[in-house]
Design a protein around this motif. Structure first.
Motif, PDB file in Angstrom:
ATOM      1  N   ARG A  30     111.868  89.469  46.141  1.00 31.21           N
ATOM      2  CA  ARG A  30     113.222  89.025  46.942  1.00 31.21           C
ATOM      3  C   ARG A  30     114.121  90.458  47.526  1.00 31.21           C
ATOM      4  O   ARG A  30     114.353  90.513  48.459  1.00 31.21           O
ATOM      5  CB  ARG A  30     113.970  88.275  46.582  1.00 31.21           C
ATOM      6  N   ASP A  31     113.977  91.418  46.572  1.00 35.77           N
ATOM      7  CA  ASP A  31     114.615  92.534  46.514  1.00 35.77           C
ATOM      8  C   ASP A  31     113.866  93.558  45.625  1.00 35.77           C
ATOM      9  O   ASP A  31     113.259  93.265  44.586  1.00 35.77           O
ATOM     10  CB  ASP A  31     115.987  92.683  46.336  1.00 35.77           C
ATOM     11  N   ILE A  32     113.926  94.956  45.989  1.00 30.89           N
ATOM     12  CA  ILE A  32     113.267  95.869  45.234  1.00 30.89           C
ATOM     13  C   ILE A  32     113.935  97.215  45.235  1.00 30.89           C
ATOM     14  O   ILE A  32     114.652  97.482  46.003  1.00 30.89           O
ATOM     15  CB  ILE A  32     111.964  96.089  45.887  1.00 30.89           C
ATOM     16  N   SER A  33     113.866  97.869  44.054  1.00 30.09           N
ATOM     17  CA  SER A  33     114.376  99.147  43.727  1.00 30.09           C
ATOM     18  C   SER A  33     113.439 100.186  43.361  1.00 30.09           C
ATOM     19  O   SER A  33     112.611  99.680  43.004  1.00 30.09           O
ATOM     20  CB  SER A  33     115.916  99.442  43.103  1.00 30.09           C
ATOM     21  N   VAL A  34     113.916 101.469  43.093  1.00 23.84           N
ATOM     22  CA  VAL A  34     113.134 102.521  42.450  1.00 23.84           C
ATOM     23  C   VAL A  34     112.653 101.733  40.992  1.00 23.84           C
ATOM     24  O   VAL A  34     111.889 101.966  40.399  1.00 23.84           O
ATOM     25  CB  VAL A  34     113.646 103.727  42.402  1.00 23.84           C
ATOM     26  N   GLY A  35     113.792 101.218  40.379  1.00 24.74           N
ATOM     27  CA  GLY A  35     113.752 100.706  38.875  1.00 24.74           C
ATOM     28  C   GLY A  35     113.250  99.450  38.609  1.00 24.74           C
ATOM     29  O   GLY A  35     113.189  98.964  37.495  1.00 24.74           O
ATOM     30  N   GLY A  36     113.293  98.574  39.629  1.00 25.55           N
ATOM     31  CA  GLY A  36     112.772  97.295  39.569  1.00 25.55           C
ATOM     32  C   GLY A  36     112.748  96.323  40.561  1.00 25.55           C
ATOM     33  O   GLY A  36     112.928  96.630  41.683  1.00 25.55           O
ATOM     34  N   ALA A  37     112.428  94.998  40.449  1.00 25.00           N
ATOM     35  CA  ALA A  37     112.527  93.960  41.478  1.00 25.00           C
ATOM     36  C   ALA A  37     112.822  92.633  40.862  1.00 25.00           C
ATOM     37  O   ALA A  37     112.505  92.300  39.768  1.00 25.00           O
ATOM     38  CB  ALA A  37     111.000  94.073  42.472  1.00 25.00           C
ATOM     39  N   PHE A  38     113.443  91.786  41.846  1.00 24.77           N
ATOM     40  CA  PHE A  38     113.523  90.378  41.643  1.00 24.77           C
ATOM     41  C   PHE A  38     112.262  89.645  42.563  1.00 24.77           C
ATOM     42  O   PHE A  38     111.896  89.911  43.602  1.00 24.77           O
ATOM     43  CB  PHE A  38     114.773  89.869  42.171  1.00 24.77           C
ATOM     44  N   PHE A  39     111.519  88.807  41.503  1.00 31.00           N
ATOM     45  CA  PHE A  39     110.563  87.981  42.255  1.00 31.00           C
ATOM     46  C   PHE A  39     110.859  86.570  42.136  1.00 31.00           C
ATOM     47  O   PHE A  39     111.301  86.023  41.299  1.00 31.00           O
ATOM     48  CB  PHE A  39     109.159  88.111  41.137  1.00 31.00           C
ATOM     49  N   GLU A  40     110.525  86.027  43.327  1.00 36.75           N
ATOM     50  CA  GLU A  40     110.724  84.646  43.382  1.00 36.75           C
ATOM     51  C   GLU A  40     109.855  83.699  43.034  1.00 36.75           C
ATOM     52  O   GLU A  40     108.403  84.000  43.203  1.00 36.75           O
ATOM     53  CB  GLU A  40     111.214  84.124  45.040  1.00 36.75           C
ATOM     54  N   THR A  41     109.981  83.056  41.921  1.00 43.20           N
ATOM     55  CA  THR A  41     108.994  82.066  41.141  1.00 43.20           C
ATOM     56  C   THR A  41     109.735  80.931  40.475  1.00 43.20           C
ATOM     57  O   THR A  41     110.802  81.000  39.905  1.00 43.20           O
ATOM     58  CB  THR A  41     107.900  82.970  40.347  1.00 43.20           C
ATOM     59  N   ASP A  42     108.823  79.841  40.329  1.00 38.84           N
ATOM     60  CA  ASP A  42     109.509  78.728  39.564  1.00 38.84           C
ATOM     61  C   ASP A  42     108.690  78.792  38.288  1.00 38.84           C
ATOM     62  O   ASP A  42     109.031  77.925  37.270  1.00 38.84           O
ATOM     63  CB  ASP A  42     109.424  77.388  40.179  1.00 38.84           C
ATOM     64  N   ASN A  82     116.702  79.932  37.557  1.00 35.06           N
ATOM     65  CA  ASN A  82     115.933  78.898  38.203  1.00 35.06           C
ATOM     66  C   ASN A  82     115.136  79.475  39.544  1.00 35.06           C
ATOM     67  O   ASN A  82     114.363  78.687  40.105  1.00 35.06           O
ATOM     68  CB  ASN A  82     117.005  78.052  38.786  1.00 35.06           C
ATOM     69  N   HIS A  83     115.580  80.733  39.998  1.00 33.85           N
ATOM     70  CA  HIS A  83     114.746  81.018  41.308  1.00 33.85           C
ATOM     71  C   HIS A  83     113.837  82.199  41.128  1.00 33.85           C
ATOM     72  O   HIS A  83     113.289  82.637  42.052  1.00 33.85           O
ATOM     73  CB  HIS A  83     115.854  81.573  42.271  1.00 33.85           C
ATOM     74  N   GLY A  84     113.704  82.724  39.886  1.00 33.45           N
ATOM     75  CA  GLY A  84     112.740  83.633  39.794  1.00 33.45           C
ATOM     76  C   GLY A  84     113.096  84.645  38.697  1.00 33.45           C
ATOM     77  O   GLY A  84     113.449  84.159  37.752  1.00 33.45           O
ATOM     78  N   MET A  85     112.495  85.825  38.496  1.00 30.18           N
ATOM     79  CA  MET A  85     112.729  86.770  37.216  1.00 30.18           C
ATOM     80  C   MET A  85     112.746  87.991  38.000  1.00 30.18           C
ATOM     81  O   MET A  85     112.437  88.613  38.904  1.00 30.18           O
ATOM     82  CB  MET A  85     111.548  86.780  36.554  1.00 30.18           C
ATOM     83  N   ALA A  86     113.695  88.873  37.039  1.00 29.58           N
ATOM     84  CA  ALA A  86     113.925  90.335  37.470  1.00 29.58           C
ATOM     85  C   ALA A  86     113.036  91.154  36.497  1.00 29.58           C
ATOM     86  O   ALA A  86     113.030  90.882  35.230  1.00 29.58           O
ATOM     87  CB  ALA A  86     115.318  90.771  37.083  1.00 29.58           C
ATOM     88  N   ILE A  87     112.316  92.154  37.078  1.00 24.91           N
ATOM     89  CA  ILE A  87     111.348  93.085  36.163  1.00 24.91           C
ATOM     90  C   ILE A  87     111.811  94.154  36.415  1.00 24.91           C
ATOM     91  O   ILE A  87     111.846  94.961  37.524  1.00 24.91           O
ATOM     92  CB  ILE A  87     110.041  92.727  36.673  1.00 24.91           C
ATOM     93  N   CYS A  88     112.155  95.022  35.370  1.00 23.84           N
ATOM     94  CA  CYS A  88     112.260  96.450  35.289  1.00 23.84           C
ATOM     95  C   CYS A  88     111.050  97.378  35.154  1.00 23.84           C
ATOM     96  O   CYS A  88     110.128  96.836  34.273  1.00 23.84           O
ATOM     97  CB  CYS A  88     113.224  96.570  33.866  1.00 23.84           C
TER      98      CYS A  88
END
Length: 95
Positions: A30-42, A82-88
């Motif tokens: 859903r969004d991303i940076s050099v240090g991580g991203a948010f992934f949309e998933t249930d 509920n919308h996903g997960m943030a991964i570093c």
């Protein structure tokens, strides 16, 4: 107010996310940076889960990912919702 150290970009990039204790998932950022991203998933993974990601940043003109250009990154789930997960991402990659 939330403060971030790195600029985030609202980009939908395809990523394959895998870990030892869960099925591999084909997700989009859903969004991303050099240090991580948010992934949309249930189907989130628990916080602290170590993951391996293959991110496909470039696309052909018809929108298909360019499978010859891939970023392989180790990471860790930092937050789930509920919308996903943030991964570093780990600090070893050059994204």
């Amino acid at each position: 107010m939330e403060k971030r150290n790195m600029q985030r970009f609202n980009l939908s990039l395809r990523a394959i996310v895998s870990c030892a204790n869960a099925p591999t998932q084909d997700l989009h950022t859903r969004d991303i940076s050099v240090g991580g991203a948010f992934f949309e998933t249930d189907k989130t993974m628990p916080e602290g889960t170590k993951v391996f990601l293959s991110i496909f940043p470039l696309h052909h003109e018809d929108g298909r990912p360019d499978l010859q250009v891939v970023e392989n990154i180790n990471g860790e789930v930092r937050r789930e919702s509920n919308h996903g997960m943030a991964i570093c991402f780990d600090r070893q990659h050059h994204f």
